[in-house]
Design a protein around this motif. Structure first.
Motif, PDB file in Angstrom:
ATOM      1  N   VAL A  93       0.843  -1.210   0.000  1.00  0.00           N
ATOM      2  CA  VAL A  93       0.000   0.000   0.000  1.00  0.00           C
ATOM      3  C   VAL A  93       0.875   1.256   0.000  1.00  0.00           C
ATOM      4  CG1 VAL A  93      -1.760   1.310   1.260  1.00  0.00           C
ATOM      5  CG2 VAL A  93      -1.873  -1.209   1.183  1.00  0.00           C
ATOM      6  N   ILE A  94       0.483   2.229  -0.809  1.00  0.00           N
ATOM      7  CA  ILE A  94       1.232   3.488  -0.912  1.00  0.00           C
ATOM      8  C   ILE A  94       0.252   4.619  -1.230  1.00  0.00           C
ATOM      9  CG2 ILE A  94       1.693   3.321  -3.412  1.00  0.00           C
ATOM     10  CD1 ILE A  94       4.637   4.229  -2.676  1.00  0.00           C
ATOM     11  N   GLY A  95       0.665   5.852  -0.980  1.00  0.00           N
ATOM     12  CA  GLY A  95      -0.167   6.988  -1.386  1.00  0.00           C
ATOM     13  C   GLY A  95       0.395   7.573  -2.671  1.00  0.00           C
ATOM     14  N   LEU A  96      -0.463   7.807  -3.634  1.00  0.00           N
ATOM     15  CA  LEU A  96      -0.044   8.513  -4.871  1.00  0.00           C
ATOM     16  C   LEU A  96      -0.942   9.736  -4.967  1.00  0.00           C
ATOM     17  CD1 LEU A  96       0.518   5.582  -7.431  1.00  0.00           C
ATOM     18  CD2 LEU A  96       2.225   6.845  -6.075  1.00  0.00           C
ATOM     19  N   HIS A  97      -0.446  10.860  -4.444  1.00  0.00           N
ATOM     20  CA  HIS A  97      -1.262  12.069  -4.364  1.00  0.00           C
ATOM     21  C   HIS A  97      -1.048  12.898  -5.616  1.00  0.00           C
ATOM     22  CE1 HIS A  97      -1.953  16.275  -2.451  1.00  0.00           C
ATOM     23  NE2 HIS A  97      -3.037  15.843  -3.081  1.00  0.00           N
ATOM     24  N   PHE A  98      -2.018  12.785  -6.544  1.00  0.00           N
ATOM     25  CA  PHE A  98      -1.995  13.585  -7.774  1.00  0.00           C
ATOM     26  C   PHE A  98      -2.572  14.960  -7.454  1.00  0.00           C
ATOM     27  CE2 PHE A  98      -0.971  10.486 -11.133  1.00  0.00           C
ATOM     28  CZ  PHE A  98      -1.098   9.291 -10.451  1.00  0.00           C
ATOM     29  N   PHE A  99      -2.176  15.946  -8.239  1.00  0.00           N
ATOM     30  CA  PHE A  99      -2.664  17.310  -8.039  1.00  0.00           C
ATOM     31  C   PHE A  99      -3.600  17.671  -9.179  1.00  0.00           C
ATOM     32  CE2 PHE A  99      -0.367  19.209  -4.433  1.00  0.00           C
ATOM     33  CZ  PHE A  99       0.363  18.079  -4.064  1.00  0.00           C
ATOM     34  N   SER A 100      -4.683  18.349  -8.826  1.00  0.00           N
ATOM     35  CA  SER A 100      -5.742  18.616  -9.805  1.00  0.00           C
ATOM     36  C   SER A 100      -5.400  19.841 -10.665  1.00  0.00           C
ATOM     37  CB  SER A 100      -7.054  18.894  -9.065  1.00  0.00           C
ATOM     38  OG  SER A 100      -8.083  19.067  -9.987  1.00  0.00           O
ATOM     39  N   PRO A 101      -5.613  19.847 -11.965  1.00  0.00           N
ATOM     40  CA  PRO A 101      -6.086  18.727 -12.753  1.00  0.00           C
ATOM     41  C   PRO A 101      -5.008  17.686 -12.989  1.00  0.00           C
ATOM     42  CG  PRO A 101      -5.804  20.675 -14.152  1.00  0.00           C
ATOM     43  CD  PRO A 101      -5.437  21.079 -12.772  1.00  0.00           C
ATOM     44  N   ALA A 102      -5.333  16.430 -12.673  1.00  0.00           N
ATOM     45  CA  ALA A 102      -4.320  15.366 -12.583  1.00  0.00           C
ATOM     46  C   ALA A 102      -3.697  15.070 -13.938  1.00  0.00           C
ATOM     47  CB  ALA A 102      -4.962  14.106 -12.012  1.00  0.00           C
ATOM     48  N   ASN A 103      -4.397  15.416 -15.038  1.00  0.00           N
ATOM     49  CA  ASN A 103      -3.794  15.162 -16.350  1.00  0.00           C
ATOM     50  C   ASN A 103      -2.903  16.304 -16.789  1.00  0.00           C
ATOM     51  OD1 ASN A 103      -6.416  16.452 -16.385  1.00  0.00           O
ATOM     52  ND2 ASN A 103      -6.110  16.679 -18.586  1.00  0.00           N
ATOM     53  N   VAL A 104      -2.817  17.354 -15.949  1.00  0.00           N
ATOM     54  CA  VAL A 104      -1.999  18.524 -16.307  1.00  0.00           C
ATOM     55  C   VAL A 104      -0.851  18.730 -15.312  1.00  0.00           C
ATOM     56  CG1 VAL A 104      -1.998  21.043 -16.539  1.00  0.00           C
ATOM     57  CG2 VAL A 104      -3.910  19.690 -17.443  1.00  0.00           C
ATOM     58  N   MET A 105      -1.184  18.768 -14.021  1.00  0.00           N
ATOM     59  CA  MET A 105      -0.173  19.090 -13.002  1.00  0.00           C
ATOM     60  C   MET A 105       0.888  17.987 -12.965  1.00  0.00           C
ATOM     61  SD  MET A 105      -1.024  21.982 -11.791  1.00  0.00           S
ATOM     62  CE  MET A 105      -0.288  22.214 -10.180  1.00  0.00           C
ATOM     63  N   ARG A 106       2.172  18.377 -12.958  1.00  0.00           N
ATOM     64  CA  ARG A 106       3.237  17.367 -13.075  1.00  0.00           C
ATOM     65  C   ARG A 106       3.626  16.775 -11.727  1.00  0.00           C
ATOM     66  NH1 ARG A 106       8.270  18.809 -16.045  1.00  0.00           N
ATOM     67  NH2 ARG A 106       8.537  16.554 -15.832  1.00  0.00           N
TER      68      ARG A 106
END
Ligand code: T1G
Length: 692
Positions: free
Chosen positions: A424-437
């Motif tokens: 188990v791990i956290g993958l914290h994407f930043f919104s918008p997830a398809n844009v923010m690197r």
């Protein structure tokens, strides 16, 4: 193997640079190349010279690590290029991989340039806060014309060799073996005289209107930066002055740019971004899982955006929702995003279909049983997440990575409901997830090295900047932004207007200030969290000025009214109702208003980030200060040329930062206090030693 090997191919001398990993122009390279030219000069049997890179690329530029060396110790790229330009035998640059910065400048000083079809050529110096300092500003306009040269030098992005061929920047595209093709080309052109020199050409296509437009353009694209305007000045000189004038001016202006805080900031980030991926104990031998298929739970804004990252990388995705409506909505948003990209010419419709065909929607979580990684991206509620991970534990195949996209919740608690917390791990994407690197990779207590290494490799594969963070409320980015928001609200309670705080951050180079960001995110999000936290803590209902704005129905941009008004739906305009509410609020609370300068606002806002960042470092939630800088640049729009909040504090001097914090009634974190007392910077802090 020396740094530069010399091999004779009949009447051609081949100089091969061996300076892995990218053949940067490091100490030893110029010496080897000069020795090669000496050999060519001294041997009548040598009629032409080929310069080629060993390994995966041509020269990727000057060695950025040598920029701060004393001048006499730094590799003399200009000296070598001057010699190359005057060399009396034909020289051929054989380019594969990338010819960037000083690498392209070496090639430009060669008589000819040949390249493989997939090679890339560019002058990215502006991204390091400098400018092409070894003839690029003078030679590139003389070969591709001023407009294209300006585009390449101000954008800093490389062009493909096929385009370079069309522009005349490359003389021949070599199919098959580059070395053979380059030797054949060198032999075929050995007798051509006079030798064509770019320094003897005129730079075409410049005009007062073009340069004026370029200067106007960088005011928007490179707000507050020094080197872009110097690049334009030098390109203008290439059209109006003899080559030597421009060459000499370039050296002077390069040093000016190189010694600027902006270049130090950008170079700091260049290396910090790469350092962030280095974790003690993880090596190239750490086993990783190959990600052939992904599963995503939730097709909302985050789930859909996350899915796009995998689809863009060609990884099939099975996406799960709880209702067909939600699924249909999610898929149509993904398709619309791709179609918008296609309208801008960045995708073909065929590629859109190709990506959508990799996406399998389902209502049955059991369909995730073959996924190598499953990412949960549902409502930010611990009970909901625990329920999902309990079910996932029974469905997912052995070895599958179970990731949560939570932005603040305790990943250890989520992992605890599974039989495989090491997966188990956290993958914290930043919104918008398809844009923010930015991708915060949240390492839980039991996360295995293999899962961590796989997540870092996955971040690179889906073109994210992965930064490993520890488990705490808000991890790194959001934890610091909460302190920043607290300080922003206090500034207003003490008399500043919201637009004053925002203006201070604009002046620093951020695209948005704290209140524009709050309005855009939605004020009700923070309101509900504050109400919930007060209720859980048995405290009285919060009654801050921001709470009152929400209770007046002003929830931010989404309601065309929040702290600001949004008459056109997007652009924030100071709201009279906010001023009135603040006046009433301050009277009721007996708050004394005072004038707050932009300098104070800037110090309090940025140093609140820095102080919390110091605490995060002390606790080991982030490994190094550079990691925090990378997070703030890629996740929160902190200007890269400032190097990030921690780098900015280093530039200001930690003694001054500690004194300012105390002046404003904040207590410097122990680490900040310690480094300030020792006269050190965050960059100098030996974090590995501190961790024991
Ligand atoms: N100098 C020193 N180290 C460099 C380097 C450079 N130019 N480029 C890369 N590295 C290191 C990097 O830190 C990493 O180290 C390793 O190489 C692999 O890099 C006078 C003044 C070439 C496209 O700006 O764009 O010339 O982490 O992970 O993803 O006008 O590296 O392994 O220890 O990025 O395959 C202009 C910068 C310099 C190019 C390859 N050149 N490099 O990408 O590998 S200024 C640049 C890149 C100049 C002259 C001026 C990329 C790459 P480590 P990597 P990659």
């Amino acid at each position: 193997m020396s740094t530069v090997d010399q091999t004779r191919e009949g009447d051609v001398l081949v100089l091969t640079i061996n300076n892995p990993p990218v053949n940067a122009f490091s100490p030893g390279v110029p010496e080897g190349l000069h020795a090669g030219l000496d050999a060519a000069e001294g041997d009548a049997g040598v009629r032409s010279v080929v310069i080629i890179g060993g390994g995966r690329t041509f020269i990727a530029g000057a060695d950025i690590k040598t920029f701060d060396l004393p001048r006499e110790q730094a590799p003399d790229l200009r000296g070598f290029i001057a010699r190359l330009d005057a060399f009396t035998k034909p020289t051929v640059a054989a380019i594969h991989g990338t010819a960037l910065g000083g690498g392209l400048e070496v090639a430009l000083a060669c008589t000819y340039r040949v390249a493989t079809r997939d090679a890339q050529l560019g002058l990215p110096e502006v991204k390091l806060g400098v400018l092409p300092g070894a003839g690029g500003t003078q030679r590139l306009p003389r070969v591709v014309g001023v407009p294209k040269a300006l585009e390449m030098m101000l954008g800093g992005n490389p062009i493909k060799a096929t385009e370079a061929k069309e522009l005349g920047l490359v003389d021949e595209l070599v199919e098959g073996d580059l070395r053979e093709g380059a030797v054949a080309f060198a032999r075929a052109h050995a007798d051509e005289r006079p030798l064509p020199r770019l320094s003897e050409r005129r730079a075409e296509g410049g005009s007062p209107e073009l340069f004026a437009a370029a200067r106007e353009g960088i005011r928007k694209t490179h707000r507050g930066q020094l080197s872009p305007s110097l690049i334009i000045d030098l390109a203008e000189m290439a059209t109006s002055q003899p080559f030597q004038e421009g060459w000499d001016a370039e050296a002077r202006l390069f040093m000016q740019a190189k010694d600027s805080p902006q270049s130090r900031g950008l170079r700091h980030i260049f290396f910090a971004e790469r350092e962030a991926g280095k974790i003690p104990g993880l090596t190239r031998d750490t086993p990783t899982t190959e990600i052939r298929a992904a599963g995503i739970i939730g097709a909302g804004t985050m789930g859909g955006g996350i899915a796009m990252n995998f689809l863009n990388a060609g990884i099939p995705v099975t996406i799960v929702e709880t209702s067909q409506d939600a699924l249909d909505r999610g898929l149509s948003v993904i398709r619309k995003n791709y179609e918008n990209t296609a309208k801008k010419g960045r995708l073909t419709l065929e590629q859109v279909e190709g990506r959508m065909n990799l996406l399998t929607p389902t209502l049955d979580m059991g369909d995730l049983k073959d996924a190598d990684i499953i990412i949960e991206a549902v409502f930010e509620n611990m009970d909901v997440k625990k329920d999902i991970f309990t079910r996932l534990d029974a469905i997912a195949k052995p070895g599958a990575i179970l990731a949560t996209n939570t932005s603040t919740l305790d990943v250890n608690e989520i992992a605890s409901v599974t039989s495989r917390p090491e997966q188990v791990i956290g993958l914290h994407f930043f919104s918008p997830a398809n844009v923010m690197r930015l991708l915060e990779i949240v390492r839980a207590d039991k996360t295995s090295d293999s899962v961590l290494a796989t997540s870092l490799a996955l971040a690179r594969r889906i073109k994210k900047v992965g930064v490993v963070v520890g488990v705490c409320d808000g991890f790194v980015g959001n934890r610091m932004i909460h302190r920043y928001g607290d300080e922003a609200r206090k500034l207003v309670e003490e008399g500043a207007r919201p637009q004053d705080a925002d203006a201070a951050m604009h002046a620093l180079g951020l695209p948005m200030g704290p209140f524009e960001m709050s309005d855009m995110a939605g004020l009700d999000v923070g309101y509900l969290i504050r109400q919930h936290q007060a209720k859980v803590a048995g405290k009285p209902k919060p009654d801050g000025w921001l709470d009152r704005i929400v209770e007046a129905g002003r929830k931010g941009q989404k309601t065309q009214a929040g702290i600001y008004d949004y008459p056109d739906g997007r652009k924030p305009v100071p709201a009279a109702s906010t001023d009135e509410l603040l006046t009433t609020y301050r009277q009721e609370k007996g708050l004394q208003s005072r004038e707050i300068s932009q300098e104070e606002a800037t110090e309090r806002l940025v140093y609140s980030l820095v102080n919390e960042g110091a605490r995060i470092l002390e606790e080991g939630i982030a490994q190094r200060a550079g990691d925090i800088d990378v997070i703030y640049i890629y996740g929160y729009g902190f200007p890269a040329y400032r190097g990030g909040p921690m780098r900015y504090a280093d530039e200001m001097g930690l003694k001054n930062v500690a004194a300012a914090l105390e002046k404003y009634g904040q207590t410097p974190a122990p680490l900040l206090r310690q480094l300030a007392d020792e006269g050190k910077t965050f960059e100098q802090w030996d974090w590995e030693k501190a961790r024991g």
